[in-house]
Design a protein around this motif. Structure first.
Motif, PDB file in Angstrom:
ATOM      1  N   ALA A   1       9.950  -1.571   2.428  1.00 43.80           N
ATOM      2  CA  ALA A   1       9.052  -1.660   3.584  1.00 43.80           C
ATOM      3  C   ALA A   1       8.228  -0.383   3.703  1.00 43.80           C
ATOM      4  CB  ALA A   1       9.863  -1.892   4.853  1.00 43.80           C
ATOM      5  N   GLY A   2       6.984  -0.539   4.091  1.00 41.34           N
ATOM      6  CA  GLY A   2       6.104   0.603   4.283  1.00 41.34           C
ATOM      7  C   GLY A   2       5.426   1.103   3.020  1.00 41.34           C
ATOM      8  N   GLU A   3       5.651   0.429   1.892  1.00 41.93           N
ATOM      9  CA  GLU A   3       5.077   0.870   0.618  1.00 41.93           C
ATOM     10  C   GLU A   3       3.837   0.075   0.213  1.00 41.93           C
ATOM     11  OE1 GLU A   3       8.018   1.231  -2.515  1.00 41.93           O
ATOM     12  OE2 GLU A   3       9.520   1.988  -1.107  1.00 41.93           O
ATOM     13  N   GLY A   4       3.370  -0.820   1.080  1.00 45.73           N
ATOM     14  CA  GLY A   4       2.153  -1.580   0.796  1.00 45.73           C
ATOM     15  C   GLY A   4       2.359  -2.956   0.204  1.00 45.73           C
ATOM     16  N   TYR A   5       3.611  -3.359   0.024  1.00 44.50           N
ATOM     17  CA  TYR A   5       3.872  -4.669  -0.585  1.00 44.50           C
ATOM     18  C   TYR A   5       3.446  -5.828   0.307  1.00 44.50           C
ATOM     19  CZ  TYR A   5       6.414  -2.256  -4.243  1.00 44.50           C
ATOM     20  OH  TYR A   5       6.746  -1.440  -5.294  1.00 44.50           O
ATOM     21  N   GLY A   6       3.587  -5.673   1.615  1.00 44.92           N
ATOM     22  CA  GLY A   6       3.159  -6.731   2.539  1.00 44.92           C
ATOM     23  C   GLY A   6       1.666  -6.968   2.464  1.00 44.92           C
ATOM     24  N   GLY A   7       0.894  -5.894   2.489  1.00 48.56           N
ATOM     25  CA  GLY A   7      -0.557  -6.015   2.367  1.00 48.56           C
ATOM     26  C   GLY A   7      -0.962  -6.579   1.016  1.00 48.56           C
ATOM     27  N   PHE A   8      -0.266  -6.124  -0.030  1.00 50.17           N
ATOM     28  CA  PHE A   8      -0.546  -6.645  -1.366  1.00 50.17           C
ATOM     29  C   PHE A   8      -0.304  -8.147  -1.427  1.00 50.17           C
ATOM     30  CE2 PHE A   8       1.224  -8.135  -5.386  1.00 50.17           C
ATOM     31  CZ  PHE A   8       0.163  -7.885  -6.258  1.00 50.17           C
ATOM     32  N   MET A   9       0.871  -8.591  -0.951  1.00 51.95           N
ATOM     33  CA  MET A   9       1.202 -10.022  -1.027  1.00 51.95           C
ATOM     34  C   MET A   9       0.255 -10.841  -0.177  1.00 51.95           C
ATOM     35  SD  MET A   9       3.352 -10.883  -3.251  1.00 51.95           S
ATOM     36  CE  MET A   9       3.375 -12.614  -2.962  1.00 51.95           C
TER      37      MET A   9
END
Length: 179
Positions: free
Chosen positions: A101-109
């Motif tokens: 969490a907080g590493e940009g994976y949510g925005g990427f996905m």
């Protein structure tokens, strides 16, 4: 993040995949962490495989699974299902391994899923967001989603099937994905 190994499953492929139960477990774990942290729900996101498959039953639905290339560990997931107006897709099960969490994976996905939907001709992406889940509303706003409607769900009510144990606000949000 471009080095992630992303697999995309159609509704039919998801039903046939030997890993579908692992995908449901990953989603339940991610959502369960939030449910515990914010004390909103006392049930998993999906109670069984039929419920999981039902979320992706529309033949135009997809689920994307992002894995670390070396370890093959799942780091994020997200998908969509088409809505009846034929120009809008609904974002489904966007989640990230809590250790990442907080590493940009949510925005990427989210961007990956939006591109999949855009490439299939969808013009808008809808998302249903629980206001009480920390800063998720702000996360979606940062990604360009706008609030369409807010609905209060009273604890114990089952008007949307959420099974919330406290009163929660559901934000219906939408983004134009034509650009």
């Amino acid at each position: 993040m471009t080095d992630l190994d992303v697999s995309v499953y159609s509704s039919e492929q998801l039903r046939e995949s030997r890993d579908s139960e692992n995908y449901m477990t990953f989603i339940n774990t991610c959502f369960g962490t939030m449910h515990t942290k914010y004390h909103c729900f006392d049930t998993p996101r999906f109670s069984n495989m039929d419920e999981f498959y039902d979320d992706f039953k529309h033949p135009g639905s997809v689920l994307a699974v992002a894995r670390e290339p070396g370890s093959c560990d799942i780091v994020a997931m997200g998908g969509y299902r088409p809505l009846d107006d034929h120009e809008t897709a609904e974002l489904k099960c966007l989640c990230v391994n809590q250790q990442r969490a907080g590493e940009g994976y949510g925005g990427f996905m989210n961007g990956y899923v939006e591109k999949l939907a855009h490439d299939k001709g969808f013009r808008k992406m809808n998302s249903v967001v629980v206001r009480q889940h920390g800063n998720l509303v702000e996360f979606y706003q940062k990604l360009g989603y706008k609030k369409l409607e807010e609905r209060l769900l009273v604890a114990g009510g089952d008007d949307m099937g959420f099974g919330n144990v406290i009163d929660i606000s559901i934000w219906f949000m939408q983004k134009d994905i034509t650009a």
